[in-house]
Design a protein around this motif. Structure first.
Motif, short mmCIF file in Angstrom:
data_model
loop_
_atom_site.label_atom_id
_atom_site.label_comp_id
_atom_site.label_asym_id
_atom_site.label_seq_id
_atom_site.Cartn_x
_atom_site.Cartn_y
_atom_site.Cartn_z
N CYS A 154 -7.10 -2.43 -5.47
CA CYS A 154 -6.24 -2.26 -4.29
C CYS A 154 -4.91 -3.00 -4.50
O CYS A 154 -4.88 -4.21 -4.74
CB CYS A 154 -6.99 -2.83 -3.09
N LEU A 155 -3.79 -2.25 -4.38
CA LEU A 155 -2.47 -2.84 -4.64
C LEU A 155 -2.10 -3.87 -3.57
O LEU A 155 -1.38 -4.83 -3.85
CB LEU A 155 -1.41 -1.74 -4.70
N ALA A 156 -2.60 -3.65 -2.36
CA ALA A 156 -2.30 -4.60 -1.27
C ALA A 156 -2.99 -5.94 -1.55
O ALA A 156 -2.39 -7.01 -1.39
CB ALA A 156 -2.77 -4.03 0.06
N MET B 225 -13.84 -0.67 -6.53
CA MET B 225 -13.10 0.49 -6.01
C MET B 225 -13.99 1.73 -6.04
O MET B 225 -14.01 2.52 -5.10
CB MET B 225 -11.82 0.75 -6.82
N CYS C 299 0.85 -1.20 0.00
CA CYS C 299 0.00 0.00 0.00
C CYS C 299 0.89 1.25 0.00
O CYS C 299 1.71 1.42 0.89
CB CYS C 299 -0.92 0.00 1.22
N PRO C 300 0.70 2.15 -0.98
CA PRO C 300 1.57 3.33 -1.09
C PRO C 300 1.47 4.27 0.11
O PRO C 300 2.38 5.07 0.34
CB PRO C 300 1.08 4.05 -2.36
N VAL C 301 0.38 4.21 0.88
CA VAL C 301 0.24 5.12 2.02
C VAL C 301 0.21 4.35 3.35
O VAL C 301 -0.19 4.90 4.39
CB VAL C 301 -1.02 6.02 1.88
N PHE D 92 -5.84 8.89 -0.40
CA PHE D 92 -4.97 8.52 -1.52
C PHE D 92 -5.80 8.25 -2.78
O PHE D 92 -5.45 8.67 -3.88
CB PHE D 92 -4.13 7.29 -1.16
N LEU D 93 -6.94 7.56 -2.60
CA LEU D 93 -7.76 7.22 -3.77
C LEU D 93 -8.26 8.48 -4.49
O LEU D 93 -8.47 8.46 -5.70
CB LEU D 93 -8.96 6.35 -3.35
N ILE E 273 -2.54 -0.44 5.22
CA ILE E 273 -2.71 -1.81 5.74
C ILE E 273 -1.60 -2.06 6.75
O ILE E 273 -0.42 -2.03 6.39
CB ILE E 273 -2.58 -2.86 4.61
N CYS F 246 -6.48 5.64 3.18
CA CYS F 246 -6.80 4.98 1.91
C CYS F 246 -7.66 5.89 1.04
O CYS F 246 -7.34 6.15 -0.11
CB CYS F 246 -7.49 3.65 2.19
N PHE G 127 -6.88 -1.48 9.35
CA PHE G 127 -6.98 -0.76 8.08
C PHE G 127 -7.27 0.71 8.35
O PHE G 127 -8.22 1.03 9.06
CB PHE G 127 -8.11 -1.42 7.28
N CYS H 74 -4.62 2.63 -7.64
CA CYS H 74 -5.61 1.71 -7.05
C CYS H 74 -7.00 1.85 -7.66
O CYS H 74 -7.70 0.85 -7.83
CB CYS H 74 -5.73 1.93 -5.55
S1 SF4 Z 1 -6.83 0.75 -2.14
FE1 SF4 Z 1 -5.45 -0.65 -1.04
S2 SF4 Z 1 -3.38 -0.15 -1.73
FE2 SF4 Z 1 -4.73 1.54 -2.37
S3 SF4 Z 1 -4.55 3.05 -0.72
FE3 SF4 Z 1 -6.31 1.78 -0.22
S4 SF4 Z 1 -5.50 0.12 1.07
FE4 SF4 Z 1 -3.77 1.11 0.08
#
Ligand code: SF4
Ligand code: B12
Ligand code: SF4
Length: 236
Positions: free
Chosen positions: A205-207, A228, A172-174, A190-191, A177, A187, A182, A200
């Motif tokens: 979700c990259l995680a 998403m 996760c870039p931020v 960032f989205l 997780i 999250c 969570f 993402c």
């Molecule tokens: S979608 Fe997943 S990878 Fe992206 S910011 Fe949220 S928790 Fe992190």
């Protein structure tokens, strides 16, 4: 009730063509801890229904495309409800849905029904499907359901226990997780950003994507984007 057929066959017969599957039974001895049925009694058995990998996507997306401009705000919920309510009527069951408040403990039911456990992402990990599965509804019954697999399926090893490096935690870039839970605010922030929209929001979700479990059950890209978008509330 479901007549003479085992409930698994009833659910699969009615819903598998739409990509919705039987996902086990949670049982409540004498109704203790069971959700309330339509008549006010406590349920003794709850049958879970959900998707396995991208199983629902072909049927749902075809239906959704056919809705045109008359589409509703929560189309996946609407579609699932139509199908599962219909089966509830036929089987004399009470239907429950994961997004309907007050929230029913779908994850607790799933842990009991299939022996699943939580992953660091908050979602339950399955030994075969990994993080690529979900619940679309459940049917509650006043009587216990005697199925051949009455004992909950036990999960010999939790996939996360054997996971070298736990890549979901670093992906996760931020850093939303963590082993402690969570961080939804981080999250969502960032989205809403440019890199988040490109990353993402577009790809999922990259995680979740970093998890090696259930490789063959990953959702198709359109489905990932759809989920998403549902996670980000519309602007005020
Ligand atoms: S979608 Fe997943 S990878 Fe992206 S910011 Fe949220 S928790 Fe992190
Ligand atoms: C509210 C909610 C959220 C909130 C979480 C708030 C919170 N901290 O609890 C938010 C909006 C963040 C969320 C996000 C997501 N969710 Co959600 N969510 C729910 C919902 C509607 C209610 C949860 C609840 O309060 N249950 C009531 C309590 C009493 O039930 P319970 O089983 O005892 O409680 C469990 C959960 O609360 C869980 N839990 C605790 N903290 C967190 C945090 C997260 C992120 C999650 C997912 C679960 C979770 O722990 C308990 C298990 O003992 C459930 C559906 C449902 N009815 O359960 C879906 C549900 C848990 N979500 C689900 C999913 C898939 C997601 C997302 C992946 C959506 C997506 N983008 O695809 C994301 C995960 C975040 C990410 N990294 O991408 C699935 C999980 C399926 C699975 N395999 O386990 C569920 C079951 C919905 C479904 N239709 O299948 N979710
Ligand atoms: S990457 Fe490893 S620790 Fe993370 S959810 Fe997947 S199996 Fe579990």
């Amino acid at each position: 009730m479901s007549g003479l057929l085992p409930i698994r066959d009833v659910v699969e017969g009615a819903l598998a063509p739409q990509g919705l599957h039987y996902r086990g039974v949670a049982r409540f001895a004498h109704g203790v801890g069971g959700p309330l049925l339509r008549d006010g009694q406590a349920a003794r058995a709850v049958v879970l229904i959900g998707n396995i990998g991208g199983s629902l996507w072909p049927a749902f997306s075809a239906w959704h495309a056919g809705q045109g401009s008359g589409a509703c705000a929560d189309p996946l919920d609407h579609w699932s409800k139509q199908l599962i309510e219909n089966l509830a009527t036929k089987t004399g069951a009470t239907a429950y849905f994961p997004s309907d408040p007050p929230y029913q403990p779908f994850q607790r039911w799933a842990m009991s029904a299939e022996g699943l456990r939580a992953s660091p992402l908050g979602i339950l990990i399955h030994p075969k499907f990994g993080l690529w599965h979900g619940y679309r509804g459940a049917l509650g019954f006043a009587e216990d359901i005697s199925e051949p697999e009455k004992t909950p399926i036990s999960m010999p090893r939790h996939p996360c226990d054997d996971c070298a490096g736990r890549p979901c935690l670093a992906a996760c870039p931020v850093g939303a997780i963590t082993a402690d839970g969570f961080d939804l605010t981080a999250c969502r922030k960032f989205l809403a950003s440019e890199p988040g929209r490109e990353g993402c929001m577009g790809k999922g979700c990259l995680a979740r994507a970093a998890c090696p479990a259930g490789e063959g059950f990953r959702y198709p890209e359109d489905q990932l984007r759809f989920h998403m978008e549902a996670l980000v509330p519309p602007p005020d």
